[in-house]
Design a protein around this motif. Structure first.
Motif, PDB file in Angstrom:
ATOM      1  N   ALA A  26       0.834  -1.203   0.000  1.00 36.24           N
ATOM      2  CA  ALA A  26       0.000   0.000   0.000  1.00 36.24           C
ATOM      3  C   ALA A  26       0.873   1.260   0.000  1.00 36.24           C
ATOM      4  O   ALA A  26       0.580   2.231  -0.702  1.00 36.24           O
ATOM      5  CB  ALA A  26      -0.932  -0.004   1.206  1.00 36.24           C
ATOM      6  N   LEU A  27       1.958   1.264   0.783  1.00 30.41           N
ATOM      7  CA  LEU A  27       2.868   2.411   0.810  1.00 30.41           C
ATOM      8  C   LEU A  27       3.522   2.627  -0.551  1.00 30.41           C
ATOM      9  O   LEU A  27       3.657   3.763  -1.017  1.00 30.41           O
ATOM     10  CB  LEU A  27       3.944   2.229   1.881  1.00 30.41           C
ATOM     11  N   THR A  28       3.934   1.544  -1.177  1.00 28.58           N
ATOM     12  CA  THR A  28       4.551   1.637  -2.505  1.00 28.58           C
ATOM     13  C   THR A  28       3.559   2.195  -3.518  1.00 28.58           C
ATOM     14  O   THR A  28       3.881   3.094  -4.296  1.00 28.58           O
ATOM     15  CB  THR A  28       5.068   0.257  -2.952  1.00 28.58           C
ATOM     16  N   ALA A  29       2.329   1.675  -3.487  1.00 27.42           N
ATOM     17  CA  ALA A  29       1.297   2.158  -4.408  1.00 27.42           C
ATOM     18  C   ALA A  29       0.980   3.633  -4.132  1.00 27.42           C
ATOM     19  O   ALA A  29       0.810   4.427  -5.063  1.00 27.42           O
ATOM     20  CB  ALA A  29       0.033   1.311  -4.281  1.00 27.42           C
ATOM     21  N   ALA A  30       0.920   4.018  -2.858  1.00 26.37           N
ATOM     22  CA  ALA A  30       0.631   5.409  -2.506  1.00 26.37           C
ATOM     23  C   ALA A  30       1.756   6.342  -2.962  1.00 26.37           C
ATOM     24  O   ALA A  30       1.494   7.447  -3.455  1.00 26.37           O
ATOM     25  CB  ALA A  30       0.421   5.542  -0.999  1.00 26.37           C
ATOM     26  N   LEU A  31       2.984   5.899  -2.821  1.00 28.35           N
ATOM     27  CA  LEU A  31       4.127   6.708  -3.261  1.00 28.35           C
ATOM     28  C   LEU A  31       4.117   6.875  -4.781  1.00 28.35           C
ATOM     29  O   LEU A  31       4.337   7.975  -5.289  1.00 28.35           O
ATOM     30  CB  LEU A  31       5.437   6.066  -2.805  1.00 28.35           C
ATOM     31  N   LEU A  32       3.830   5.804  -5.483  1.00 25.72           N
ATOM     32  CA  LEU A  32       3.727   5.897  -6.945  1.00 25.72           C
ATOM     33  C   LEU A  32       2.577   6.818  -7.349  1.00 25.72           C
ATOM     34  O   LEU A  32       2.724   7.648  -8.253  1.00 25.72           O
ATOM     35  CB  LEU A  32       3.533   4.512  -7.557  1.00 25.72           C
ATOM     36  N   ALA A  33       1.438   6.693  -6.685  1.00 24.94           N
ATOM     37  CA  ALA A  33       0.286   7.543  -7.000  1.00 24.94           C
ATOM     38  C   ALA A  33       0.595   9.010  -6.704  1.00 24.94           C
ATOM     39  O   ALA A  33       0.255   9.902  -7.499  1.00 24.94           O
ATOM     40  CB  ALA A  33      -0.941   7.090  -6.205  1.00 24.94           C
ATOM     41  N   ALA A  34       1.259   9.276  -5.579  1.00 19.98           N
ATOM     42  CA  ALA A  34       1.622  10.659  -5.237  1.00 19.98           C
ATOM     43  C   ALA A  34       2.575  11.245  -6.266  1.00 19.98           C
ATOM     44  O   ALA A  34       2.459  12.423  -6.638  1.00 19.98           O
ATOM     45  CB  ALA A  34       2.241  10.703  -3.844  1.00 19.98           C
ATOM     46  N   THR A  35       3.488  10.437  -6.750  1.00 24.19           N
ATOM     47  CA  THR A  35       4.432  10.905  -7.773  1.00 24.19           C
ATOM     48  C   THR A  35       3.706  11.230  -9.072  1.00 24.19           C
ATOM     49  O   THR A  35       3.968  12.257  -9.700  1.00 24.19           O
ATOM     50  CB  THR A  35       5.516   9.834  -8.021  1.00 24.19           C
ATOM     51  N   VAL A  36       2.784  10.367  -9.465  1.00 23.38           N
ATOM     52  CA  VAL A  36       2.004  10.620 -10.680  1.00 23.38           C
ATOM     53  C   VAL A  36       1.180  11.898 -10.521  1.00 23.38           C
ATOM     54  O   VAL A  36       1.113  12.724 -11.439  1.00 23.38           O
ATOM     55  CB  VAL A  36       1.109   9.406 -11.015  1.00 23.38           C
ATOM     56  N   VAL A  37       0.574  12.095  -9.352  1.00 19.83           N
ATOM     57  CA  VAL A  37      -0.213  13.306  -9.109  1.00 19.83           C
ATOM     58  C   VAL A  37       0.681  14.539  -9.171  1.00 19.83           C
ATOM     59  O   VAL A  37       0.320  15.557  -9.780  1.00 19.83           O
ATOM     60  CB  VAL A  37      -0.950  13.214  -7.753  1.00 19.83           C
ATOM     61  N   LEU A  38       1.864  14.482  -8.543  1.00 25.17           N
ATOM     62  CA  LEU A  38       2.796  15.617  -8.592  1.00 25.17           C
ATOM     63  C   LEU A  38       3.207  15.948 -10.021  1.00 25.17           C
ATOM     64  O   LEU A  38       3.249  17.111 -10.409  1.00 25.17           O
ATOM     65  CB  LEU A  38       4.041  15.326  -7.761  1.00 25.17           C
ATOM     66  N   LEU A  39       3.522  14.925 -10.782  1.00 22.31           N
ATOM     67  CA  LEU A  39       3.924  15.160 -12.167  1.00 22.31           C
ATOM     68  C   LEU A  39       2.758  15.647 -13.024  1.00 22.31           C
ATOM     69  O   LEU A  39       2.937  16.470 -13.910  1.00 22.31           O
ATOM     70  CB  LEU A  39       4.550  13.896 -12.762  1.00 22.31           C
ATOM     71  N   ALA A  40       1.568  15.140 -12.746  1.00 22.58           N
ATOM     72  CA  ALA A  40       0.394  15.560 -13.516  1.00 22.58           C
ATOM     73  C   ALA A  40      -0.019  16.992 -13.165  1.00 22.58           C
ATOM     74  O   ALA A  40      -0.540  17.711 -14.013  1.00 22.58           O
ATOM     75  CB  ALA A  40      -0.770  14.606 -13.270  1.00 22.58           C
ATOM     76  N   HIS A  41       0.224  17.380 -11.933  1.00 21.27           N
ATOM     77  CA  HIS A  41      -0.143  18.729 -11.488  1.00 21.27           C
ATOM     78  C   HIS A  41       1.111  19.568 -11.237  1.00 21.27           C
ATOM     79  O   HIS A  41       1.162  20.341 -10.285  1.00 21.27           O
ATOM     80  CB  HIS A  41      -1.012  18.650 -10.230  1.00 21.27           C
ATOM     81  N   ASP A  42       2.075  19.412 -12.106  1.00 25.77           N
ATOM     82  CA  ASP A  42       3.346  20.113 -11.916  1.00 25.77           C
ATOM     83  C   ASP A  42       3.167  21.621 -11.957  1.00 25.77           C
ATOM     84  O   ASP A  42       3.926  22.359 -11.358  1.00 25.77           O
ATOM     85  CB  ASP A  42       4.367  19.664 -12.953  1.00 25.77           C
ATOM     86  N   ARG A  43       2.160  22.089 -12.645  1.00 22.80           N
ATOM     87  CA  ARG A  43       1.943  23.540 -12.729  1.00 22.80           C
ATOM     88  C   ARG A  43       1.644  24.129 -11.344  1.00 22.80           C
ATOM     89  O   ARG A  43       2.122  25.210 -11.010  1.00 22.80           O
ATOM     90  CB  ARG A  43       0.816  23.852 -13.706  1.00 22.80           C
ATOM     91  N   ALA A  44       0.879  23.422 -10.534  1.00 28.33           N
ATOM     92  CA  ALA A  44       0.597  23.883  -9.168  1.00 28.33           C
ATOM     93  C   ALA A  44       1.872  23.875  -8.328  1.00 28.33           C
ATOM     94  O   ALA A  44       2.105  24.791  -7.531  1.00 28.33           O
ATOM     95  CB  ALA A  44      -0.471  23.008  -8.526  1.00 28.33           C
ATOM     96  N   VAL A 101      14.055   5.225  -6.354  1.00 29.23           N
ATOM     97  CA  VAL A 101      14.845   4.380  -5.448  1.00 29.23           C
ATOM     98  C   VAL A 101      14.006   3.990  -4.232  1.00 29.23           C
ATOM     99  O   VAL A 101      14.005   2.820  -3.818  1.00 29.23           O
ATOM    100  CB  VAL A 101      16.154   5.087  -5.029  1.00 29.23           C
ATOM    101  N   ALA A 102      13.280   4.933  -3.658  1.00 29.22           N
ATOM    102  CA  ALA A 102      12.439   4.624  -2.501  1.00 29.22           C
ATOM    103  C   ALA A 102      11.355   3.615  -2.865  1.00 29.22           C
ATOM    104  O   ALA A 102      11.048   2.719  -2.079  1.00 29.22           O
ATOM    105  CB  ALA A 102      11.809   5.900  -1.954  1.00 29.22           C
TER     106      ALA A 102
END
Length: 188
Positions: A26-44, A101-102
């Motif tokens: 779950a932590l791995t999936a959450a970290l991947l999801a957070a990264t995708v959200v950050l990259l998708a909302h990079d403008r913010a 890496v994380a």
């Protein structure tokens, strides 16, 4: 002679889930999801970085700095100039290798999840802080040496040096926290 029948995909997944553990998955999936959200909302994120940079420029060079969308605007010799925080200048791109890496370390049971996430968080803060220093260096160069010469020297030369030092410092921080933190947690 009998041939081994491969396990169904669901059975293999259940075996990996049991071996790694549901919390780490779950932590791995959450970290991947957070990264995708950050990259998708990079403008913010770039807007937040531009506003932080404007605050630093205001603190250093006077009250006329502001941020608009992903731009830092300030006055030089009475002219309104600025710099844009592009995706290539954002800390988000610089942090992605640490996230990778994380993400690879989280499923490894020998590395405590708390240590992995803590090291990632601290490295992200170091890289983001150094990126702000880089943006301030560029603004300072423009204030000291004029728009074109100051930007040219500080963006290419000084900015690259500061970014490199930041990545190295973030990487060293990440590795040291991972190795020392894992030893401390294992000792109890």
């Amino acid at each position: 002679m009998s041939a081994a029948v491969p396990a169904p995909r669901a059975a293999r997944f259940a075996g990996v889930l049991r071996q790694v553990g549901p919390v780490r998955c779950a932590l791995t999936a959450a970290l991947l999801a957070a990264t995708v959200v950050l990259l998708a909302h990079d403008r913010a994120v770039r807007h937040a970085e531009a506003c932080a940079s404007a605050f630093l420029v205001r603190s250093t060079w006077g009250p006329d700095a502001s941020c608009t969308v992903d731009n830092v605007l300030f006055r030089i010799d009475g002219r309104l100039v600025g710099q844009t925080v592009t995706i290539g200048c954002s800390a988000v791109v610089l942090i992605v290798p640490f996230v990778v890496v994380a993400t690879l370390l989280l499923p490894v049971r020998r590395m405590p999840a708390v240590v992995t996430l803590g090291a990632l968080g601290f490295a992200a803060v170091v890289v983001a802080g150094v990126n702000q220093l880089r943006l301030l260096t560029i603004a300072t160069g423009m204030h000291l040496w004029g728009l074109e010469h100051g930007y040219g020297v500080t963006h290419v030369l000084a900015g690259s040096i500061v970014s490199t030092v930041g990545i190295v410092a973030g990487g060293l921080t990440f590795v040291v926290l991972l190795t020392r933190g894992a030893r401390v947690v294992r000792r109890g």
